[in-house]
Design a protein around this motif. Sequence first.
Motif, PDB file in Angstrom:
ATOM      1  N   ILE A   1       1.089  -1.383   0.024  1.00 53.08           N
ATOM      2  CA  ILE A   1       0.125  -0.070   0.114  1.00 53.08           C
ATOM      3  C   ILE A   1       0.928   1.020   0.306  1.00 53.08           C
ATOM      4  O   ILE A   1       0.634   2.425  -0.475  1.00 53.08           O
ATOM      5  CB  ILE A   1      -1.066   0.114   1.340  1.00 53.08           C
ATOM      6  CG1 ILE A   1      -2.086  -1.232   1.495  1.00 53.08           C
ATOM      7  CG2 ILE A   1      -1.611   1.140   1.383  1.00 53.08           C
ATOM      8  CD1 ILE A   1      -3.016  -1.108   0.141  1.00 53.08           C
ATOM      9  N   ALA A   2       2.126   1.704   0.705  1.00 51.86           N
ATOM     10  CA  ALA A   2       3.068   2.539   0.812  1.00 51.86           C
ATOM     11  C   ALA A   2       3.208   2.851  -0.293  1.00 51.86           C
ATOM     12  O   ALA A   2       3.278   4.072  -0.836  1.00 51.86           O
ATOM     13  CB  ALA A   2       4.156   2.209   1.773  1.00 51.86           C
TER      14      ALA A   2
ATOM     15  N   VAL B   1       2.676   1.900  -3.036  1.00 56.41           N
ATOM     16  CA  VAL B   1       1.457   2.536  -4.608  1.00 56.41           C
ATOM     17  C   VAL B   1       1.443   3.646  -4.051  1.00 56.41           C
ATOM     18  O   VAL B   1       1.280   4.911  -5.622  1.00 56.41           O
ATOM     19  CB  VAL B   1      -0.188   1.772  -4.232  1.00 56.41           C
ATOM     20  CG1 VAL B   1      -1.123   2.651  -4.784  1.00 56.41           C
ATOM     21  CG2 VAL B   1      -0.217   0.187  -4.497  1.00 56.41           C
ATOM     22  N   PHE B   2       1.081   4.269  -2.888  1.00 53.86           N
ATOM     23  CA  PHE B   2       0.838   6.079  -2.417  1.00 53.86           C
ATOM     24  C   PHE B   2       1.892   6.300  -2.752  1.00 53.86           C
ATOM     25  O   PHE B   2       2.569   7.394  -2.699  1.00 53.86           O
ATOM     26  CB  PHE B   2       0.270   6.004  -1.401  1.00 53.86           C
ATOM     27  CG  PHE B   2      -1.535   5.735  -1.474  1.00 53.86           C
ATOM     28  CD1 PHE B   2      -2.341   6.255  -2.108  1.00 53.86           C
ATOM     29  CD2 PHE B   2      -1.849   4.172  -1.213  1.00 53.86           C
ATOM     30  CE1 PHE B   2      -3.411   5.853  -2.384  1.00 53.86           C
ATOM     31  CE2 PHE B   2      -2.943   4.217  -1.643  1.00 53.86           C
ATOM     32  CZ  PHE B   2      -4.119   4.701  -2.242  1.00 53.86           C
TER      33      PHE B   2
ATOM     34  N   ILE C   1       2.436   7.899  -6.403  1.00 54.48           N
ATOM     35  CA  ILE C   1       1.646   8.543  -6.548  1.00 54.48           C
ATOM     36  C   ILE C   1       1.802   9.922  -5.608  1.00 54.48           C
ATOM     37  O   ILE C   1       2.132  11.308  -6.754  1.00 54.48           O
ATOM     38  CB  ILE C   1       0.518   8.331  -6.283  1.00 54.48           C
ATOM     39  CG1 ILE C   1      -0.365   7.469  -6.656  1.00 54.48           C
ATOM     40  CG2 ILE C   1      -0.785   9.859  -6.063  1.00 54.48           C
ATOM     41  CD1 ILE C   1      -1.620   6.941  -6.787  1.00 54.48           C
ATOM     42  N   ALA C   2       2.549   9.952  -5.059  1.00 53.07           N
ATOM     43  CA  ALA C   2       2.991  10.860  -3.860  1.00 53.07           C
ATOM     44  C   ALA C   2       4.435  11.449  -4.708  1.00 53.07           C
ATOM     45  O   ALA C   2       4.595  13.059  -5.494  1.00 53.07           O
ATOM     46  CB  ALA C   2       3.768  11.018  -2.838  1.00 53.07           C
TER      47      ALA C   2
ATOM     48  N   ILE D   1      -7.467   4.312  -7.301  1.00 52.62           N
ATOM     49  CA  ILE D   1      -6.405   3.852  -6.343  1.00 52.62           C
ATOM     50  C   ILE D   1      -7.040   4.925  -5.125  1.00 52.62           C
ATOM     51  O   ILE D   1      -6.252   4.841  -4.187  1.00 52.62           O
ATOM     52  CB  ILE D   1      -5.249   5.334  -7.394  1.00 52.62           C
ATOM     53  CG1 ILE D   1      -4.717   3.834  -8.044  1.00 52.62           C
ATOM     54  CG2 ILE D   1      -4.185   5.604  -6.320  1.00 52.62           C
ATOM     55  CD1 ILE D   1      -3.430   4.226  -9.254  1.00 52.62           C
TER      56      ILE D   1
ATOM     57  N   LEU E   1      -8.511   3.274  -2.635  1.00 51.51           N
ATOM     58  CA  LEU E   1      -8.501   3.035  -1.400  1.00 51.51           C
ATOM     59  C   LEU E   1      -7.756   3.177  -1.009  1.00 51.51           C
ATOM     60  O   LEU E   1      -7.708   2.542   0.544  1.00 51.51           O
ATOM     61  CB  LEU E   1      -7.652   1.645  -2.976  1.00 51.51           C
ATOM     62  CG  LEU E   1      -5.689   0.459  -2.087  1.00 51.51           C
ATOM     63  CD1 LEU E   1      -7.175  -0.785  -1.764  1.00 51.51           C
ATOM     64  CD2 LEU E   1      -5.206   0.323  -2.970  1.00 51.51           C
ATOM     65  N   ALA E   2      -7.079   4.444  -0.816  1.00 48.29           N
ATOM     66  CA  ALA E   2      -6.882   4.782   0.573  1.00 48.29           C
ATOM     67  C   ALA E   2      -8.141   5.389   2.075  1.00 48.29           C
ATOM     68  O   ALA E   2      -7.636   4.729   2.746  1.00 48.29           O
ATOM     69  CB  ALA E   2      -7.064   6.466   0.161  1.00 48.29           C
TER      70      ALA E   2
ATOM     71  N   ILE F   1      -7.672   2.859   4.310  1.00 50.77           N
ATOM     72  CA  ILE F   1      -6.223   3.027   4.819  1.00 50.77           C
ATOM     73  C   ILE F   1      -6.418   4.143   5.986  1.00 50.77           C
ATOM     74  O   ILE F   1      -5.781   3.813   7.469  1.00 50.77           O
ATOM     75  CB  ILE F   1      -5.679   3.021   3.392  1.00 50.77           C
ATOM     76  CG1 ILE F   1      -5.457   1.565   2.729  1.00 50.77           C
ATOM     77  CG2 ILE F   1      -4.116   2.777   4.396  1.00 50.77           C
ATOM     78  CD1 ILE F   1      -4.741   1.738   2.043  1.00 50.77           C
TER      79      ILE F   1
ATOM     80  N   ALA G   1      -1.786  11.563  -1.266  1.00 50.68           N
ATOM     81  CA  ALA G   1      -0.843  10.205  -1.053  1.00 50.68           C
ATOM     82  C   ALA G   1       0.172  10.507  -0.357  1.00 50.68           C
ATOM     83  O   ALA G   1       0.585   9.629   0.242  1.00 50.68           O
ATOM     84  CB  ALA G   1       0.062  10.744  -2.512  1.00 50.68           C
TER      85      ALA G   1
ATOM     86  N   VAL H   1      -1.648   8.771   3.176  1.00 50.06           N
ATOM     87  CA  VAL H   1      -1.798   7.721   3.198  1.00 50.06           C
ATOM     88  C   VAL H   1      -0.415   6.950   3.964  1.00 50.06           C
ATOM     89  O   VAL H   1      -0.617   6.878   4.700  1.00 50.06           O
ATOM     90  CB  VAL H   1      -1.981   7.074   2.233  1.00 50.06           C
ATOM     91  CG1 VAL H   1      -1.951   5.303   1.516  1.00 50.06           C
ATOM     92  CG2 VAL H   1      -3.242   7.455   1.507  1.00 50.06           C
ATOM     93  N   LEU H   2       0.826   7.572   3.122  1.00 49.98           N
ATOM     94  CA  LEU H   2       1.473   7.087   3.649  1.00 49.98           C
ATOM     95  C   LEU H   2       2.096   7.853   5.601  1.00 49.98           C
ATOM     96  O   LEU H   2       2.276   6.755   6.118  1.00 49.98           O
ATOM     97  CB  LEU H   2       2.976   8.032   3.429  1.00 49.98           C
ATOM     98  CG  LEU H   2       3.081   6.865   1.316  1.00 49.98           C
ATOM     99  CD1 LEU H   2       4.112   8.259   0.478  1.00 49.98           C
ATOM    100  CD2 LEU H   2       3.904   6.680   1.130  1.00 49.98           C
TER     101      LEU H   2
END
Lengths: 390, 291, 621
Positions: free
Chosen positions: B97-98, B100-101, B104-105, C268, C271-272, C275, C311, C314-315
């Motif tokens: 998951i990390a 994936v994002f 994007i970042a 996508i 999906l967040a 989470i 993004a 989420v991280l």
Amino acid sequence: MKLYRLIQVVLLLSLLGAGSASAQQGVTEDTILIGALGPLTGGTAFIGAPGRDGMQLAVDALNEQGGINGRKLELRFEAALTPAESVAAAKKLVEQDKVFVLVLASGSTGAAAAADYVRSVGVPTYNIFGATPVIREPFADNVFHGAITDPRTSAAALIERLTRDGDPERIGLLAGSYAFPQANLSVIRPMLEERGFDVTVETFDQNAKDFTAQLVSFLRADVDAVLVLGSFAEAGFAIKQAGQVGLGGVHWVVDGSAVNNAIVPIIGNADGILGYYNAPFYPGQDAEPMERYLALWRAAYGEPPQGRPNIYDLTGYGSVYVLAHAIDKADDDLTWENLIASWERVEGALPSDFGGYDVVFPESFSATDHQGNDHLGTAVIQDGVWTVLP
Amino acid sequence: MTELALVLLGGLNFGAIYALAALGIVLIHKATKTVNFAHGAFVLIGALGAYIVQVQLSWSAWLAYLLVPPAVGALAALIELVLLRPLRRADAFSVVIATVFLGIALSEGVRLIYNAELLTVPSPFQGAPFLIGPVILTREVLWTVAGSLLIGIGTTLAFRRARVARGMRAMAANHRGAQLCGYSVDRTYALAWFLGGALAGVAGVFAAPAKGISPDLPIAVIAAAFVAAVVGGFDSLKGAVAGGLLLGVVETLAAAYGDSALKNAISFMLLFVVMLYRPEGLFPEVKTRHV
Amino acid sequence: MFSFKRKSTQRGSLALPLTRERRVDARGFSRWAWLAPSMVVLAVLLVTARLGSYPQYVASLVISAMLTGTGLTLLVGYARCISLATGAVLALGAYGSVLLITAAGVPLLPAMLGGALLAGLGGFVLGVPAVRFRGHNLAMITLVFQSVVIILIRESTGLTGGAGGLTVPAPSIAGISLSGDLAYLVFTAVVVALVLVLPMALLLGRFGRNLRAVSGNEVAAQAFGISVPHHLVAAFVCSSLIIGLSGALQAPVFRVIDPDTFGINTSISTLAYPIVGGMGSAWGGLAGGAVMRALPEVLRGLADYLELFFASLVLVTVLFFPGGIAGQLFRLRHRHGGQVTRESVPSAASPVARPAAGKALPDTAGIALSIDGVGKQYGALKAVDDVSFQVREGEIRGLMGPNGAGKTTLFNIVSGFVEGDRGAIRLHGETLPSGSPVTRMSHGLTRTFQHVAVFGEISVYDNVAIGLGGNGIAPVLLGSLLDPFPGGDARRERARIMAALDSVGLAHLARAKARQLSLGDQRRLEIARAIVSRPRLLLLDEPVSGVSEEETGQLGLLLRRINREQGITMLLVEHNIGFLAGMSDHITVMAAGRVVCEGEPASVIDDPAVQEVYFGKAGDA
């Protein structure tokens, strides 16, 4: 369907009541609030961000001269990418921020969804980038269109470019599978077939980089000319790869808004490729208004990156001057009704009328024709750069 | 015949870039058991590196090939160090998951700095094309295919022979065992991410002239590279190279002799068929028995 | 002493944490928890209904995002499947409902239901590969589904309007227009509030519990009769039904639906939801959906930086707040971190359950397990070579042998995880089907695992509840929906679960998460889970491996007591020969795939054949 109509009527009546009550929203003694929405993130950010920057440039220039009839302009731009975001942004601008005019600086579907909403509220709306028929039909009193023409006009221009330097018989149509090119394809294909051309259609996905298969198909069909319906980047890679598969001696015509000069570095030697441009000059073209415009741009935003300013910068800039004309012509009593009426009287509006630089075509409107610009410059690559022929 | 040769060449041209991108994903997965969905963004940054070196700084194209891969590798290792290492103790799911994002970042970061529809980079080879009978072979295509193949095969061989790779292979074979044998997990992971990132960087430099640099590049690359990796057998380096080339060719063939609108769908069909009928991939590294 | 009384005033008793809070069951949820999200939705309605049309418009988007998020909690948060197909599932719901209205003239509500069903069908198609693939492969399959659905929509120009999109007709029900923002908000809120009850009941009930068991440990889940494929397919279908309905609800808000709206970017960004909201929580997707959908409107000023911000959000969540929003909220309520430990020994007077009630046992002359000529070959290696022996009812049978003797393979054949090549396994005369671990439980056979295999993310109570059986997908789904109503099996089950926990001394930890227990207590929990269904045969796979010496002694006593009091037959594999000899009534020794010796512990250990297996030939020493 009858029920649907009934609902429409009920809705319209209820909104008319709401609309007239807040007719003077966004206007004070010394300011006029202009709302705008467009994509600032994602794949179409190259439309919205330049649109915003171009508008801001003109707003600042007008305010420096004291505004319009003593009122300064204030621009509020909201980011909106998807249809839902566009409607939300439009609602926020109209109902919460209470803007006087709304500018749709959005690509096709975003603008289409918002257009459906603005039609029902009645706010004077300026669609500056959207080409699809969904925005234009049915005709609405309060929706005006700017430098970007409707698909029929651009289709006619493209056919003219196809036949300009020769007499092709077999034409390859290379069209993107996404909304904008598909809308153009559905207009231009029957027009070409009607004229007796032998048409081969190939499609590609948005942002495609590999056109080998499509070009081979054109090779097989032995086409004389290829018309690319899509972005300039897509056209660029297609033309570049044509050399790799030996599709030589073909006349290339490119659709879409000439975003920048990026196609040339992709292809290298590309002289002779034809297209159209929704403005009289490309950024960087040797013309006095453009030089002044670029100086203004640099002063505001610094050294431009590759691909900026583009047609959306120019259109955004020019559209504020069109608004200035309409506002100027309206009575001092600025209501939506008055603005729409005066907008319909705008004739040959140019930025220079208000001290701006004429990097756009003049726009004219009437009560029955809300399309500001019908003119498309003939664009051609000469000595490695795009040029709009006079 | 000529037509088929042209189609194959076109397919190989893009397949070679898929192969390099897939190689990096497989390498990272092999050593660290992490599936890196941020790989597409690494490729984008590699391509951007080529733009900075060749266009903004006007340096030689060769410097891009020399400088960009280690830079992207260092970035990848840094990300592993700062971001993913703390997650390693959690579960693999969070790491995926990390990434994936993270992808994007990173892409959004690039887009914010260079807000343009497309940045282009000239090919290092501009000369006249070679003619093999009626088939045209441009220098750019030749260099992309041959260059990335060389790098791909070189990496595969190096991974088999070189000392640095031993730890990674040991980790891949038996995580706990490798630790007991004195291989440092931290160092191996950082190294794997460095090499994987560097491969993404090379892929980016190769991709820049052929694909340009645009915000959509990461998703386009990641989807293709994943299909290539799965088709090759997710843990096989030579499989990744072969899978990439195969994917490029199949896509182009299908689009040329089928319907061009279904080009993307066809790559997914390939993936689906391989997963259903040969889940271990077409070119698995070692034959393993499913227990 | 454990008490069923609701109004217990005893403090300090074993059952204290369970009886102190009246309406909270052992899993820690309020009895009304499944209704709470609907209340939240209605609260959102009440707050925003007073505001203007723009907040109302946003509120209907937020509420449908809450529904989408809840669907994703089921699939991503609980079943831990990474789905990149949410955009496509939303599209199926949206296009399905709009086309039913425009092309078939179906009224709004049935059309929306139809859209949801279409999406559910898509979920089934999506779920079938889940039977074979996990992790990144499954993620790729969902990406395939996403792309193919969008391509199909785009290419079916005649039906869907292609890339240009489809204009959504103004919504109305029975002639009442819903096209006003307030009207549509009320409609959305009411529909979502009503519908949310179902996924919440699933999440908080047996289905959610089993999904988390499956995502925690598939092997152990199978051993207790949970069919992993059935549960995963059901998760895909249920989640898609919910998300599809959300898509159908969103369509009129969007006004125009087009393939781009439902592209991979939508997958996508959705999906967040689970989470950011919190992966382990039933509330996660709901909270995440609300926040992630409302934030862009609140943070309009960020504009260009919005996607980067999301993004990064989420991280940051994954890195620093793995519990997400829900985790942070619930942490404020009750904080218990780290490992919890057992404070007390089992109560001496634990209730003695009757052995395997129910089915009358066929007369098999006191033989519980009969292994007849079982063989298993791997390539050239005969792992198990024609093994036959019998275990008498009520005895503890030890199984020993050096590494590679074939004990584990035999054990796995008996428990169904490995398919034998030859021979038969009979339990009380009934032949067990070969290689189907899921059916073992229904034959009265349970097991523990060499490497502790408790379901870490669910409570100690729920671990044992899974051991009760009844884990077929139909009773699980139905049970989840019926349990909230009074008068179900829940109370009777609760008594049995607490009795089993009490008998291993874990009753006071019923609400703790299983992963918080010490290793020894996890072993105990495994035993409680294995005996709660009162099995006919309990297979114990190295039950004291990795456990301290003191704990080993206690576990031994515990197992003997269970054997004596509950009459459960046990087959025990153990490398600790001292423990094995002390525990077993009889011992079977295997070497090189064959039985070399069988008898009472003392005689077996002195047997020359055994001495030879373990220490080489006596003469050579």
